[in-house]
Design a protein around this motif. Structure first.
Motif, short mmCIF file in Angstrom:
data_model
loop_
_atom_site.label_atom_id
_atom_site.label_comp_id
_atom_site.label_asym_id
_atom_site.label_seq_id
_atom_site.Cartn_x
_atom_site.Cartn_y
_atom_site.Cartn_z
N ARG A 51 0.26 -30.09 -5.86
CA ARG A 51 1.26 -30.28 -6.91
C ARG A 51 2.60 -29.66 -6.50
N TYR A 80 12.55 -20.52 -26.87
CA TYR A 80 11.27 -20.92 -26.27
C TYR A 80 10.47 -19.73 -25.79
N LYS A 113 5.97 -18.04 -16.14
CA LYS A 113 6.08 -19.43 -16.56
C LYS A 113 7.46 -19.77 -17.13
N HIS A 114 8.13 -18.79 -17.70
CA HIS A 114 9.38 -19.12 -18.39
C HIS A 114 10.60 -18.52 -17.71
N ASN A 116 13.19 -20.71 -14.79
CA ASN A 116 14.49 -20.96 -15.41
C ASN A 116 15.62 -20.24 -14.70
N THR A 153 17.05 -28.88 -8.72
CA THR A 153 15.96 -28.07 -9.26
C THR A 153 15.92 -28.12 -10.78
N ASP A 154 17.00 -28.62 -11.40
CA ASP A 154 17.02 -28.70 -12.85
C ASP A 154 16.73 -30.13 -13.27
N PRO A 155 15.58 -30.38 -13.90
CA PRO A 155 15.25 -31.77 -14.26
C PRO A 155 16.27 -32.39 -15.20
N ARG A 156 17.03 -31.54 -15.93
CA ARG A 156 18.03 -32.11 -16.83
C ARG A 156 19.18 -32.73 -16.06
N ARG A 162 18.76 -33.76 -12.76
CA ARG A 162 18.24 -34.69 -11.78
C ARG A 162 18.46 -36.11 -12.29
N GLY A 210 17.85 -40.15 -12.89
CA GLY A 210 16.62 -40.90 -13.18
C GLY A 210 15.91 -40.23 -14.34
N VAL A 211 15.65 -40.95 -15.41
CA VAL A 211 15.16 -40.30 -16.62
C VAL A 211 13.68 -39.95 -16.54
N ARG A 212 12.80 -40.90 -16.73
CA ARG A 212 11.39 -40.54 -16.70
C ARG A 212 10.76 -41.07 -15.44
N SER A 235 15.61 -26.00 -28.56
CA SER A 235 15.66 -24.68 -27.93
C SER A 235 14.31 -23.98 -27.98
N ALA A 236 13.39 -24.45 -28.83
CA ALA A 236 12.08 -23.81 -28.90
C ALA A 236 11.11 -24.35 -27.85
N ASN A 285 10.55 -25.00 -23.66
CA ASN A 285 11.04 -24.64 -22.32
C ASN A 285 11.56 -25.90 -21.63
N LEU A 338 12.22 -26.60 -18.66
CA LEU A 338 11.73 -26.91 -17.32
C LEU A 338 10.23 -27.14 -17.29
#
Lengths: 291, 265
Positions: free
Chosen positions: A6, A179, A196-197, A201, A281-284, A286, A288-290, B95-96, B98, B100
């Motif tokens: 992965r 989050y 994980k967070h 980030n 590295t930031d999918p937002r 990057r 191409g959407v999905r 915002s709640a 993540n 990524l």
């Protein structure tokens, strides 16, 4: 095993996103050329970069097989540049490694440790930041003698503290996000939140910072060697070339242009690579959407 | 059977008292609405129950879940209850989440944490949860990132995450405030269905009377960190005892009056 697969897939996605942009592709190319030149020069250069030959002095590019010509004592300029790339690559990777480890360690300590400890760390960071990096390098060189190691240590420390300050604010910002609160409301422990967070980030900003540190290290190494605080003049380096050739700038301007161009392109390459990596590295960001 | 009971719950930040003697009970499967203006302490009450107030908060009184005192418990013990016996739906669905992390991993997170499910099983569970909360094309959607979803879809993800381990108590903090009106109604309907179906107790925090009326029958009116009055929704609407409540009602009526011409268009 499956986890490794992965990771590999994520890495491939990021890499293809970097290369897809022209600036990213340029950055990757510059980095690749630098690594290739440094590795190849260990075993092979067209001429011995240190060999002097008065009969081959002041040759123009392409004369007698000298790709970029020779200088006053007959040093092959192309070979010197190749050999000098080793110094540059070591300065860039060494400084960035020190800066990354130091920066993350200090940043996480400053935010996650109890208030008095965190406050002391923050004060210490501000204190060291007030001290110019080049000055630190000169002080270190005066005490321990000028060498590539002193340059790397000085740039690594001063850049690492800068990384710590920026990432401290970033770590604090991430930990105050909804989050993270939501993750805690779902029962996540502090360790899990960091893994994980926090780390994923903070990676994008960290990568950009480190590529800038690399660019800065390349420049600092050239500057310090030019000023005589870096590696000894007998070791070929881009800063050293600039230093020795500047006396003949009116006679043979090309001799200064080659190492100058090498430094400028490398710095530009690392900067562009950093930008492309951040976007990838930031999918937002990057494209191409999905998938 | 009493599920949640708070007694004389008082929270202070330094000299400032933000919650003052909050006391109420919530039976298993019951629904209670907390209403009040911004700064009335309703969200803080929810966070206090989860044990997620900022470190500098001084908390006194008592919060009992299943008859067990929660105040003074360590973070590790509480984190075993959070996302398991009690869970929360947040106000801002974007915002709640993540940014990524793929949606499926976020929904399945509490399951891996509390039930020790494998990654594969948690993902399968996440897909069925996504379907349950009415998300379209769940198999592909669990692989998306939050920014690829619409606001309503994100809130459905937040709800799926909260109900994943079938909590006994669900805290919803203004779950529809950030959404537009049509989506609001859908999300309220979904919450209503899920809570009924799972037999979950619901503590619904909002400033919007119209929203509250769609989900709960019993209401607690809060202002300046205190419970001003409580009772059935009907009594509160018909005969508000406290001037603060009367004011709240009047403002709500004025707001709906202003909104009316727009709706007619």
């Amino acid at each position: 095993m499956r986890r490794a697969a992965r990771r590999w897939r994520t890495l491939r996605t990021v890499a293809s996103a970097v290369v897809r942009r022209p600036t990213g592709a340029f950055g990757v190319a510059v980095a690749a050329v630098l690594v290739l030149a440094a590795v190849v020069s260990v075993w092979w250069t067209p001429f011995d970069p240190q060999a002097t030959d008065v009969r081959a002095a002041w040759l123009l590019p392409f004369q007698r097989g000298h790709l970029l010509g020779t200088d006053r004592v007959g040093h092959d300029q192309f070979s010197q540049l190749l050999a000098g790339s080793r110094e540059t690559l070591f300065a860039a990777t060494g400084s960035a490694s020190i800066a990354a480890v130091l920066g993350i360690a200090l940043g996480v300590t400053a935010v996650l440790s109890p208030r008095p400890v965190g406050a002391v760390v923050v004060q210490a960071i501000d204190l060291v930041i007030a001290f110019p990096g080049l000055l630190l390098a000169m002080v270190l060189a005066a005490v321990y003698g000028g060498s590539l190691a002193t340059v790397v240590a000085a740039v690594g420390i001063s850049a690492g503290v800068g990384v710590a300050r920026v990432s401290r604010a970033e770590i604090a910002r991430i930990l105050s996000q909804d989050y993270v609160l939501a993750a805690r409301a779902a029962g996540a422990s502090t360790g899990r939140i960091v893994r994980k967070h926090l780390l994923p980030n903070i990676a994008p900003t960290l990568i950009v910072q480190l590529s800038l540190v690399m660019a800065l290290a390349v420049l600092a190494e050239a500057t310090l060697t030019y000023l005589g605080y870096g590696s000894s003049p007998s070791t070929p380096s881009w800063g050293g070339l600039l230093h020795t050739q500047q006396d003949y700038i009116r006679v043979r301007p090309l001799l200064v242009i080659w190492p100058g161009l090498a430094v400028a392109l490398t710095v530009l390459g690392f900067n562009l690579l950093g930008d492309a990596l951040r976007d990838a590295t930031d999918p937002r960001l990057r494209s191409g959407v999905r998938s | 059977m009493t599920l949640l009971e708070t007694d004389d719950l008082t929270v202070r930040f330094g000299e400032k008292t933000v919650l003052d003697g909050i006391g109420f009970t919530l039976a298993a499967g019951e629904r209670l609405g907390l209403i009040g203006a911004s700064g009335s302490g309703k969200s803080l009450t929810a966070l206090a129950i989860l044990g997620l107030l900022p470190e500098e908060a001084q908390v006194r009184g008592s919060i009992r879940l299943d008859g067990v005192e929660l105040l003074g418990r360590g973070d590790r013990e509480l984190s075993r209850l959070r996302g398991n016996r009690m869970a929360m739906v947040f106000q801002e669905p974007l915002s709640a989440l993540n940014p990524l992390m793929r949606v499926g991993n976020q929904i399945g997170g509490p399951l891996r944490l509390h039930r020790g499910l494998s990654r594969k099983k948690a993902l399968a569970e996440a897909i069925s949860l996504a379907e349950q909360v009415g998300l379209p094309d769940p198999e592909n959607l669990v692989r998306a990132y939050p920014h690829q979803l619409s606001g309503g879809q994100r809130q459905r993800v937040g709800i799926a995450m909260a109900v994943a381990s079938r909590p006994a108590l669900l805290l919803a903090d203004e779950p529809t405030t950030a959404l537009d009106v049509t989506v609001q109604a859908e999300i309220l309907g979904l919450l209503d269905d899920l809570v009924t179906e799972q037999g979950t107790a619901l503590l619904f925090v909002t400033h919007d009377l119209a929203v509250l009326a769609q989900v709960v029958r019993r209401v607690l009116v809060m202002g300046e960190g205190r419970v001003l009055e409580s009772g059935s929704l009907e009594t509160i609407l018909r005969k508000p005892a406290h001037p603060y409540t009367r004011n709240l009602l009047e403002l709500a009526r004025a707001a709906s009056f202003h909104r009316a011409p727009e709706a007619a268009r």
